[in-house]
Design a protein around this motif. Structure first.
Motif, PDB file in Angstrom:
ATOM      1  N   LYS A 221       0.828  -1.210   0.000  1.00  0.00           N
ATOM      2  CA  LYS A 221       0.000   0.000   0.000  1.00  0.00           C
ATOM      3  C   LYS A 221       0.858   1.255   0.000  1.00  0.00           C
ATOM      4  O   LYS A 221       0.534   2.255  -0.665  1.00  0.00           O
ATOM      5  N   ASN A 222       1.971   1.216   0.735  1.00  0.00           N
ATOM      6  CA  ASN A 222       2.869   2.372   0.784  1.00  0.00           C
ATOM      7  C   ASN A 222       3.620   2.572  -0.531  1.00  0.00           C
ATOM      8  O   ASN A 222       4.094   3.667  -0.819  1.00  0.00           O
ATOM      9  N   MET A 223       3.711   1.513  -1.323  1.00  0.00           N
ATOM     10  CA  MET A 223       4.485   1.587  -2.562  1.00  0.00           C
ATOM     11  C   MET A 223       3.672   2.223  -3.692  1.00  0.00           C
ATOM     12  O   MET A 223       4.028   3.280  -4.212  1.00  0.00           O
ATOM     13  N   ARG A 224       2.594   1.539  -4.096  1.00  0.00           N
ATOM     14  CA  ARG A 224       1.756   2.017  -5.213  1.00  0.00           C
ATOM     15  C   ARG A 224       0.349   1.466  -5.038  1.00  0.00           C
ATOM     16  O   ARG A 224       0.147   0.416  -4.425  1.00  0.00           O
ATOM     17  N   GLU A 225      -0.625   2.154  -5.634  1.00  0.00           N
ATOM     18  CA  GLU A 225      -2.007   1.700  -5.559  1.00  0.00           C
ATOM     19  C   GLU A 225      -2.196   0.373  -6.281  1.00  0.00           C
ATOM     20  O   GLU A 225      -2.894  -0.530  -5.771  1.00  0.00           O
ATOM     21  N   ASP A 226      -1.594   0.228  -7.464  1.00  0.00           N
ATOM     22  CA  ASP A 226      -1.786  -1.016  -8.205  1.00  0.00           C
ATOM     23  C   ASP A 226      -1.082  -2.183  -7.514  1.00  0.00           C
ATOM     24  O   ASP A 226      -1.564  -3.323  -7.556  1.00  0.00           O
ATOM     25  N   VAL A 227       0.057  -1.948  -6.856  1.00  0.00           N
ATOM     26  CA  VAL A 227       0.715  -3.014  -6.094  1.00  0.00           C
ATOM     27  C   VAL A 227      -0.152  -3.411  -4.906  1.00  0.00           C
ATOM     28  O   VAL A 227      -0.261  -4.595  -4.556  1.00  0.00           O
ATOM     29  N   TYR A 228      -0.796  -2.421  -4.277  1.00  0.00           N
ATOM     30  CA  TYR A 228      -1.714  -2.679  -3.166  1.00  0.00           C
ATOM     31  C   TYR A 228      -2.891  -3.535  -3.626  1.00  0.00           C
ATOM     32  O   TYR A 228      -3.256  -4.530  -2.973  1.00  0.00           O
ATOM     33  N   MET A 229      -3.499  -3.175  -4.764  1.00  0.00           N
ATOM     34  CA  MET A 229      -4.608  -3.954  -5.294  1.00  0.00           C
ATOM     35  C   MET A 229      -4.171  -5.376  -5.661  1.00  0.00           C
ATOM     36  O   MET A 229      -4.899  -6.342  -5.447  1.00  0.00           O
ATOM     37  N   TYR A 230      -2.962  -5.485  -6.227  1.00  0.00           N
ATOM     38  CA  TYR A 230      -2.427  -6.807  -6.564  1.00  0.00           C
ATOM     39  C   TYR A 230      -2.297  -7.663  -5.312  1.00  0.00           C
ATOM     40  O   TYR A 230      -2.649  -8.855  -5.313  1.00  0.00           O
TER      41      TYR A 230
END
Length: 353
Positions: A221-230
């Motif tokens: 979540k702290n990295m990127r929105e798409d990484v969080y969704m993944y």
């Protein structure tokens, strides 16, 4: 006379002396000859010994070379024989495996035929009512794609979660399809997949694995929105897989997984909608949504609509559905230890919709 006598005696003595000297020289010459002969004999014996040793060494080397050659030939013969035996054994194993595979396929085909016969023997619903004309709006437009075996409220909730899941998967696709994020994808796959696989029945183990999952998801979540969704989509998918595989054979593990799910959903509220959407997609009975057979609907069309996998028997399908339902039921009835935190999907969310 005396002088003559002395001369004769002297001559005799001189002669004897000369004779002794001659004998002494002769003796010395004989000794020297003997020593020379002994030396020659000794040298010859040494030459013979050396020649014999050389011949012996050559014989030993020849014997060693011959032995090595014989051993190599034997090893080669053994190798060829072993390869031949291995090839024959492999051929026999392949033959047996082919027979077993053919037998298994026949049994699966027979089982599938029996399942289809069982399905065909079930009563079919009457044909659907005619579609109303355009001037007459449907009763529930939000559930137009869903049959009448589902309540309007359940249909609306399922549709809402489906849209959330579609959005999550679209975001995840940006990670899975982009080669630049290959290392990131592998990193979070490992951080999420392994803890879920390691969740067991002890409280300490559940808490430690849940905390590891929370850290991984928070990092995403702290990295990127798409990484969080993944990460959320991956975690939900793995929990559903655990229900289909692990809980279906070890039903007592449902509550361990359910407790970990509640811990994660209490920190990341979006996770529960994604998880329930994946539950609904994998098992329509969690909606609840019963898909009855329609008239003129083929066996393949009906089984596909019910969520059957390719070449899946009824027993396998029922076990998979039962495992997912057990995990779903464990979630809604598991009590969270912290009373200050509201259950994200409690018993009131059960099949009341």
């Amino acid at each position: 006379m005396e002088r003559i006598h002395m001369t004769a005696e002297q001559s005799y003595n001189e002669m004897m002396r000369q004779q002794k000297e001659r004998l002494a020289r002769q003796k010395q010459e004989e000794l020297a000859f003997e020593r020379q002969c002994a030396q020659q004999i000794e040298a010859r014996m040494e030459e013979l010994a050396q020649e014999q040793n050389r011949q012996t060494r050559e014989s030993v080397l020849k014997l060693q070379r011959y032995t090595t050659k014989i051993r190599s030939q034997k090893d080669e013969a053994d190798r060829i024989q072993k390869e031949k035996q291995d090839a024959e054994a492999k051929k026999e194993r392949d033959r047996i495996a082919a027979m077993e595979e053919e037998k298994r396929k026949k049994e699966e085909e027979q089982k599938k035929k029996e399942d289809l016969q069982r399905l065909a023997a079930q009563p079919r619903d009457p044909p659907p009512s005619p579609v109303p004309p355009p001037s007459q709006p449907p009763a529930h437009s939000s559930a137009s794609s869903v049959s009448d075996e589902i309540s309007p409220q359940a249909s609306e909730e399922m549709e809402r979660r489906r849209k959330i899941l579609d959005h999550t998967r679209a975001q995840s696709q940006m990670i899975t399809s982009n080669a630049q994020f290959e290392s990131t994808k592998k990193e979070f796959y490992k951080k999420i997949h392994l803890p879920i696989q390691q969740i067991s029945g002890t409280r300490e183990q559940i808490m430690s694995r849940s905390e590891a999952l929370k850290r991984a998801i928070q990092e995403a979540k702290n990295m990127r929105e798409d990484v969080y969704m993944y990460s959320l989509n991956l975690a939900a998918s793995k929990f559903v897989d655990q229900g289909a595989m692990q809980v279906s054979s070890h039903k007592e593990s449902a509550f361990s997984l359910a407790y970990a799910i509640i811990i994660i959903a209490s920190t990341f509220p979006e996770f529960m909608d994604i998880l329930i959407a994946q539950f609904n997609a994998a098992c329509p009975f969690t909606v609840p949504h019963y898909i009855s057979r329609r008239r003129y609907q083929s066996d393949q069309e009906w089984t596909a609509a019910q969520g059957f996998k390719a070449n899946e028997t009824i027993d396998q399908y029922e076990n998979r559905m039962m495992g997912i339902l057990r995990l779903y039921a464990a979630i809604i009835q598991t009590k969270f230890g912290n009373a200050a935190i509201k259950h994200p999907f409690g018993i009131e969310k059960g099949f009341s919709i």
